[in-house]
Write a protein that holds these residues in place. Sequence first.
Motif, PDB file in Angstrom:
ATOM      1  N   VAL A 133       0.879  -1.171   0.000  1.00 20.24           N
ATOM      2  CA  VAL A 133       0.000   0.000   0.000  1.00 20.24           C
ATOM      3  C   VAL A 133       0.913   1.215   0.000  1.00 20.24           C
ATOM      4  CG1 VAL A 133      -1.849   1.234   1.172  1.00 20.24           C
ATOM      5  CG2 VAL A 133      -1.776  -1.261   1.267  1.00 20.24           C
ATOM      6  N   PHE A 134       0.735   2.045  -0.995  1.00 20.03           N
ATOM      7  CA  PHE A 134       1.738   3.045  -1.348  1.00 20.03           C
ATOM      8  C   PHE A 134       1.116   4.442  -1.291  1.00 20.03           C
ATOM      9  CE2 PHE A 134       3.370   5.271  -5.263  1.00 20.03           C
ATOM     10  CZ  PHE A 134       4.608   5.618  -4.749  1.00 20.03           C
ATOM     11  N   GLY A 135       1.637   5.306  -0.407  1.00 15.46           N
ATOM     12  CA  GLY A 135       1.180   6.693  -0.351  1.00 15.46           C
ATOM     13  C   GLY A 135       1.854   7.506  -1.437  1.00 15.46           C
ATOM     14  N   VAL A 136       1.061   8.084  -2.328  1.00 17.82           N
ATOM     15  CA  VAL A 136       1.627   8.723  -3.513  1.00 17.82           C
ATOM     16  C   VAL A 136       1.594  10.240  -3.405  1.00 17.82           C
ATOM     17  CG1 VAL A 136      -0.594   8.612  -4.740  1.00 17.82           C
ATOM     18  CG2 VAL A 136       1.515   8.854  -6.044  1.00 17.82           C
ATOM     19  N   PHE A 137       2.728  10.859  -3.696  1.00 20.34           N
ATOM     20  CA  PHE A 137       2.833  12.317  -3.816  1.00 20.34           C
ATOM     21  C   PHE A 137       4.158  12.629  -4.498  1.00 20.34           C
ATOM     22  CE2 PHE A 137       3.651  16.683  -2.271  1.00 20.34           C
ATOM     23  CZ  PHE A 137       2.488  17.276  -2.719  1.00 20.34           C
ATOM     24  N   PHE A 138       4.144  12.634  -5.825  1.00 20.74           N
ATOM     25  CA  PHE A 138       5.338  12.884  -6.630  1.00 20.74           C
ATOM     26  C   PHE A 138       6.488  11.938  -6.236  1.00 20.74           C
ATOM     27  CE2 PHE A 138       3.239  17.141  -6.512  1.00 20.74           C
ATOM     28  CZ  PHE A 138       2.799  17.119  -7.815  1.00 20.74           C
ATOM     29  N   ASN A 139       6.135  10.663  -6.066  1.00 22.59           N
ATOM     30  CA  ASN A 139       7.152   9.649  -5.732  1.00 22.59           C
ATOM     31  C   ASN A 139       6.813   8.334  -6.422  1.00 22.59           C
ATOM     32  OD1 ASN A 139       4.810   9.269  -4.203  1.00 22.59           O
ATOM     33  ND2 ASN A 139       5.883   8.444  -2.452  1.00 22.59           N
ATOM     34  N   MET A 140       6.242   8.420  -7.629  1.00 24.84           N
ATOM     35  CA  MET A 140       5.743   7.236  -8.304  1.00 24.84           C
ATOM     36  C   MET A 140       6.826   6.213  -8.619  1.00 24.84           C
ATOM     37  SD  MET A 140       2.516   6.915  -8.640  1.00 24.84           S
ATOM     38  CE  MET A 140       2.571   5.644  -9.877  1.00 24.84           C
ATOM     39  N   PHE A 141       8.083   6.637  -8.668  1.00 19.00           N
ATOM     40  CA  PHE A 141       9.138   5.671  -8.979  1.00 19.00           C
ATOM     41  C   PHE A 141       9.245   4.589  -7.903  1.00 19.00           C
ATOM     42  CE2 PHE A 141      11.230   8.770  -6.313  1.00 19.00           C
ATOM     43  CZ  PHE A 141      12.110   8.022  -5.551  1.00 19.00           C
ATOM     44  N   GLN A 142       8.687   4.848  -6.715  1.00 19.27           N
ATOM     45  CA  GLN A 142       8.750   3.864  -5.637  1.00 19.27           C
ATOM     46  C   GLN A 142       7.829   2.661  -5.865  1.00 19.27           C
ATOM     47  OE1 GLN A 142       8.084   6.019  -1.948  1.00 19.27           O
ATOM     48  NE2 GLN A 142      10.264   6.413  -1.712  1.00 19.27           N
ATOM     49  N   ILE A 143       7.042   2.680  -6.938  1.00 15.79           N
ATOM     50  CA  ILE A 143       6.263   1.474  -7.260  1.00 15.79           C
ATOM     51  C   ILE A 143       7.198   0.301  -7.585  1.00 15.79           C
ATOM     52  CG2 ILE A 143       4.217   2.720  -8.052  1.00 15.79           C
ATOM     53  CD1 ILE A 143       5.105   2.259 -10.908  1.00 15.79           C
ATOM     54  N   GLY A 144       8.462   0.622  -7.798  1.00 14.88           N
ATOM     55  CA  GLY A 144       9.445  -0.434  -8.001  1.00 14.88           C
ATOM     56  C   GLY A 144       9.606  -1.332  -6.784  1.00 14.88           C
ATOM     57  N   VAL A 145       9.215  -0.848  -5.609  1.00 17.02           N
ATOM     58  CA  VAL A 145       9.257  -1.687  -4.405  1.00 17.02           C
ATOM     59  C   VAL A 145       8.322  -2.881  -4.580  1.00 17.02           C
ATOM     60  CG1 VAL A 145       8.753  -1.744  -1.927  1.00 17.02           C
ATOM     61  CG2 VAL A 145       9.918   0.244  -2.915  1.00 17.02           C
ATOM     62  N   ALA A 146       7.150  -2.649  -5.185  1.00 18.30           N
ATOM     63  CA  ALA A 146       6.221  -3.755  -5.469  1.00 18.30           C
ATOM     64  C   ALA A 146       6.816  -4.700  -6.508  1.00 18.30           C
ATOM     65  CB  ALA A 146       4.868  -3.222  -5.936  1.00 18.30           C
ATOM     66  N   ALA A 147       7.560  -4.155  -7.450  1.00 16.24           N
ATOM     67  CA  ALA A 147       8.246  -5.007  -8.434  1.00 16.24           C
ATOM     68  C   ALA A 147       9.270  -5.893  -7.734  1.00 16.24           C
ATOM     69  CB  ALA A 147       8.928  -4.141  -9.488  1.00 16.24           C
ATOM     70  N   HIS A 148       9.950  -5.325  -6.755  1.00 14.78           N
ATOM     71  CA  HIS A 148      10.952  -6.099  -6.005  1.00 14.78           C
ATOM     72  C   HIS A 148      10.300  -7.260  -5.257  1.00 14.78           C
ATOM     73  CE1 HIS A 148      14.569  -6.816  -3.597  1.00 14.78           C
ATOM     74  NE2 HIS A 148      13.754  -6.920  -2.549  1.00 14.78           N
TER      75      HIS A 148
END
Length: 527
Positions: A133-148
Amino acid sequence: MKRALWFSFLVLLSLMNVGNSAKILGLFVTYSKSHLIIHKSVMEPLIERGHDVTIVTTLPLEDSGKRYRHIQLDVPPAPKEFMSGIVETSQSLFGLLLNTKKVTDFSLEYSNLALHDPKMKRLMEEESFDLVVFGVFFNMFQIGVAAHFKCPIVMSFMQRPMRLVNTIVGNPLEVTYVPEVFVGNVQPLGFFDRVKNFLMVLAMDISFLPYVDYKTEHLYNYNFPSEKYPTYSEMLKNISLVLTCSHLSEGVIRPNVPAIVEVGGIQVKSKPDPLPKDLEKFLDGASKEGAVYFSLGSNARSADMNSETIKILYNVLSKLKQRVIWKWEENERPGNASNILFKKWLPQDDILAHPNIKLFITHGGHGSVVESKYHGVPMVGIPLFADQFANIDAVQKAGHGLSLGKEKITAERFKSIVEEVLSNPTYRNKVQEFSRIYKDRPMSPRDTAAYWIEYVIRHRGAKHIQSPAVYMNLIQLYGLDVLAFLLAILYVVIKILAFVFREVFRLFFGRNSKNQNKDGSEQKKNQ
């Protein structure tokens, strides 16, 4: 015997919960405490339902460690000058664009530092999760954590759907009647509002969004290289759900794809927590005249306003019959009036729930406006930056309070507006009527969020609720290829018809012309 049976039942129930529980990571890398409050509220029903929850933040959590694991990363906080500079330059369109770029750049840098924190790296090396569950605010590159972790991802967004979110899940662009966040919250749009909205969306699509995408993809590729992870564009298609802190009753009315789920008001507790003793005593003692709550939110500071404005605010508030709770961040106070209680941090939702609160003087942040309307408290808005101007404009147009620009604050004007909202029952009646509508839902926001998050877990990403628009480029999405194809066919048909018409014309009228010429020639010979 009965106690033993009851104990056995509880043990069995707990084992059932553990058996059905999922490992869920809440990744909330934000420097805004108000954003974190909303994101944390998304996780609370999951904790209550027995899921194995880990929450990663850069800010402290008051109840850290209660039935969940909390990891606080060591990222330097946003400097005071960052927010004060944004407040000072937010009035003009140029200021809005400049501030948006500043916030984007700072947020990306801040989020990147978080990913490189040793605690975060250790978590990614040693753990596995069923969902992020990802809190978004100009940090979309962190969706890579779900890829990991090779798991689905749910986004928590603290506003109504806006252009940046809509493009991700394929939410339709309805520019003629759905205003963008910075344009306003009031429908229907007048002609010039539609012009403004069109130009805003066009400007975002041409300049801002490509800039954000470029910076975001660059950081994604840096942190999650293509030889090990899916590409950024592929991961965008892996977003299962977006929880938006909005609700149809407050507007804006728009069509949403199934992957958008509204959970507006999720940060509001169904039953307020007990207030600290000093606050409880102060508010309980205000039963006759009531009390006023004054806060400029978690990002802006009352103490950062210019000294003349602070003096005006204090002089007016200190002379009210009502008691005043003022969020003040410094040790040195503007005065010692007996009717004012100064505090550096306040449990806002619990204060607004108190029956003696008669007015909320607010900066107009979305969360603050939602909480005030939920509890039926009228407002005086002093917007400072971003969407706050549109939020307070909507409050005023709905009759839930009045607006006062910070540059227009005078003693007479501030006193007049405050006394008008306090003394005129119309504002309170209207906001309480809205409160009844806002609360009328088949499920609470927290239960709604928990149900859909568990739905995504049960169905392993729930790809079936994704819009097909996610897999289409702009040309396909807006039918430009179809239009070009049809125009090409139309062009060919017109060309063929023109050719046939020419040939028919030549066949019939050309022969007659030849016969006429031949007859004319013969007549000349006979003569």
